[in-house]
Scaffold this motif. Structure first.
Motif, short mmCIF file in Angstrom:
data_model
loop_
_atom_site.label_atom_id
_atom_site.label_comp_id
_atom_site.label_asym_id
_atom_site.label_seq_id
_atom_site.Cartn_x
_atom_site.Cartn_y
_atom_site.Cartn_z
N LYS A 72 0.83 -1.20 0.00
CA LYS A 72 0.00 0.00 0.00
C LYS A 72 0.87 1.26 0.00
CE LYS A 72 -4.08 -1.86 2.29
NZ LYS A 72 -4.94 -1.78 3.49
N LYS A 73 1.92 1.23 0.79
CA LYS A 73 2.81 2.39 0.86
C LYS A 73 3.50 2.62 -0.48
CE LYS A 73 6.37 4.53 3.64
NZ LYS A 73 7.19 4.48 4.84
N LEU A 74 3.91 1.54 -1.13
CA LEU A 74 4.56 1.66 -2.44
C LEU A 74 3.60 2.23 -3.47
CD1 LEU A 74 7.12 1.14 -4.06
CD2 LEU A 74 6.28 -1.17 -4.50
N ARG A 75 2.35 1.74 -3.47
CA ARG A 75 1.33 2.27 -4.40
C ARG A 75 1.07 3.75 -4.12
NH1 ARG A 75 -1.35 -2.72 -3.57
NH2 ARG A 75 -2.80 -1.70 -2.15
N ALA A 76 1.00 4.10 -2.83
CA ALA A 76 0.76 5.51 -2.47
C ALA A 76 1.91 6.38 -2.94
CB ALA A 76 0.57 5.63 -0.96
N LYS A 77 3.15 5.90 -2.79
CA LYS A 77 4.31 6.67 -3.25
C LYS A 77 4.27 6.87 -4.77
CE LYS A 77 7.85 5.87 0.23
NZ LYS A 77 9.20 5.36 0.50
N LYS A 78 3.89 5.83 -5.50
CA LYS A 78 3.79 5.95 -6.96
C LYS A 78 2.72 6.95 -7.34
CE LYS A 78 5.52 1.43 -8.33
NZ LYS A 78 5.22 0.18 -9.03
N ARG A 79 1.60 6.94 -6.61
CA ARG A 79 0.52 7.87 -6.89
C ARG A 79 0.96 9.32 -6.63
NH1 ARG A 79 -5.42 7.78 -6.11
NH2 ARG A 79 -5.90 9.32 -7.70
N VAL A 80 1.68 9.52 -5.51
CA VAL A 80 2.18 10.86 -5.19
C VAL A 80 3.17 11.32 -6.26
CG1 VAL A 80 3.62 12.16 -3.56
CG2 VAL A 80 1.78 10.72 -2.71
N GLN A 81 4.02 10.42 -6.72
CA GLN A 81 4.98 10.77 -7.77
C GLN A 81 4.25 11.15 -9.07
OE1 GLN A 81 8.21 11.26 -7.34
NE2 GLN A 81 8.25 11.97 -9.44
N ALA A 82 3.18 10.42 -9.39
CA ALA A 82 2.39 10.74 -10.58
C ALA A 82 1.74 12.12 -10.44
CB ALA A 82 1.34 9.67 -10.82
N LYS A 103 2.84 14.65 -8.55
CA LYS A 103 3.91 15.64 -8.67
C LYS A 103 4.29 15.86 -10.13
CE LYS A 103 7.49 15.27 -5.98
NZ LYS A 103 8.59 14.74 -5.12
N SER A 104 4.38 14.78 -10.87
CA SER A 104 4.72 14.87 -12.29
C SER A 104 3.67 15.68 -13.05
CB SER A 104 4.84 13.46 -12.87
OG SER A 104 4.98 13.51 -14.26
N PHE A 105 2.39 15.42 -12.76
CA PHE A 105 1.33 16.16 -13.43
C PHE A 105 1.38 17.64 -13.07
CE2 PHE A 105 -2.88 18.08 -13.20
CZ PHE A 105 -3.16 18.14 -14.55
N TYR A 106 1.54 17.96 -11.78
CA TYR A 106 1.57 19.35 -11.37
C TYR A 106 2.78 20.08 -11.97
CZ TYR A 106 -2.19 18.32 -8.08
OH TYR A 106 -3.38 17.95 -7.53
N ALA A 136 -3.63 14.31 -17.34
CA ALA A 136 -4.55 14.46 -16.20
C ALA A 136 -5.50 13.28 -16.11
CB ALA A 136 -5.33 15.76 -16.33
N ALA A 137 -6.03 12.83 -17.24
CA ALA A 137 -6.95 11.69 -17.24
C ALA A 137 -6.28 10.45 -16.67
CB ALA A 137 -7.47 11.43 -18.65
N LYS A 138 -5.02 10.26 -17.02
CA LYS A 138 -4.29 9.09 -16.51
C LYS A 138 -4.03 9.22 -15.01
CE LYS A 138 -0.07 6.44 -16.99
NZ LYS A 138 1.29 6.45 -17.43
N VAL A 139 -3.55 10.38 -14.58
CA VAL A 139 -3.19 10.58 -13.17
C VAL A 139 -4.42 10.49 -12.27
CG1 VAL A 139 -2.33 12.28 -11.51
CG2 VAL A 139 -1.10 11.89 -13.64
N PHE A 140 -5.53 11.08 -12.71
CA PHE A 140 -6.73 11.11 -11.88
C PHE A 140 -7.69 9.97 -12.19
CE2 PHE A 140 -5.19 15.53 -11.87
CZ PHE A 140 -4.97 15.65 -10.51
N SER A 141 -7.23 8.98 -12.95
CA SER A 141 -8.01 7.77 -13.26
C SER A 141 -9.40 8.10 -13.83
CB SER A 141 -8.17 6.90 -12.01
OG SER A 141 -6.92 6.53 -11.52
N TRP A 142 -9.43 9.02 -14.76
CA TRP A 142 -10.68 9.40 -15.40
C TRP A 142 -10.74 8.77 -16.78
CZ3 TRP A 142 -11.88 12.75 -19.64
CH2 TRP A 142 -13.24 13.02 -19.78
N ASN A 143 -11.73 7.94 -17.00
CA ASN A 143 -11.88 7.27 -18.28
C ASN A 143 -13.37 7.18 -18.59
OD1 ASN A 143 -11.84 5.70 -20.53
ND2 ASN A 143 -10.35 4.25 -19.73
N PRO A 144 -13.91 8.12 -19.37
CA PRO A 144 -15.35 8.13 -19.63
C PRO A 144 -15.83 6.99 -20.52
CG PRO A 144 -14.27 9.78 -20.96
CD PRO A 144 -13.22 9.19 -20.07
#
Length: 106
Positions: free
Chosen positions: A6-16, A18-21, A73-81
Motif C-alpha cells: 500500500k505504501k509503495l502504491r501511495a508513493k507511486k501515486r504521489v509521484q504521478a 507531482k509529475s502532473f503538477y 490528467a486523465a491518466k493521473v486522476f483515473s478518469w476514463n469516460p
C-alpha cells in the motif's frame, strides 16, 4: 507485507501527481511566454492587440500541448469516460455468455 505494498502504491501515486503538477506548471509558464511573444511579434507587424491575441496561430502550441496535458490528467486522476466499471461488467458478462454457448455446442 500488504502494508508495504500500500505504501509503495501511495508513493507511486504521489509521484504521478507531482509529475502532473510539474507538467501543468511548465505548460502555464511556457505557453504564457509563447502567447505573449506571438502577440507582441504580430503587433509589431501592424496587427491589433485583439486580432493578435484572438488568432489561431497564437494558440496552436497551447492547444495541442493542452490536449497532451488533458490526457496526462486523465491518466493521473483515473478518469476514463469510455471504459467505465459498468462497461467492464457488461463485457465480462458478454464473454461469459459466449463461453457458455461455446461449451454448450460440444
Amino acid at each position: 507485507m500488504e502494508n508495504r505494498d500500500k505504501k509503495l502504491r501511495a508513493k507511486k501515486r504521489v509521484q504521478a501527481l507531482k509529475s502532473f503538477y510539474s507538467h501543468a506548471t511548465v505548460y502555464l509558464v511556457i505557453n504564457t511566454f509563447i502567447v505573449g511573444m506571438t502577440a507582441f511579434m504580430r503587433m509589431k507587424e501592424g496587427v491589433s492587440l485583439a486580432d493578435s491575441l484572438f488568432s489561431f496561430e497564437t494558440f496552436v502550441t497551447p492547444f495541442f500541448w493542452g490536449i497532451g496535458l488533458a490526457f496526462h490528467a486523465a491518466k493521473v486522476f483515473s478518469w476514463n469516460p469510455v471504459f467505465t466499471k459498468e462497461w467492464e461488467k457488461r463485457q465480462i458478462e458478454k464473454f461469459m455468455e459466449e463461453d457458455k454457448r461455446e461449451i454448450g455446442k460440444y
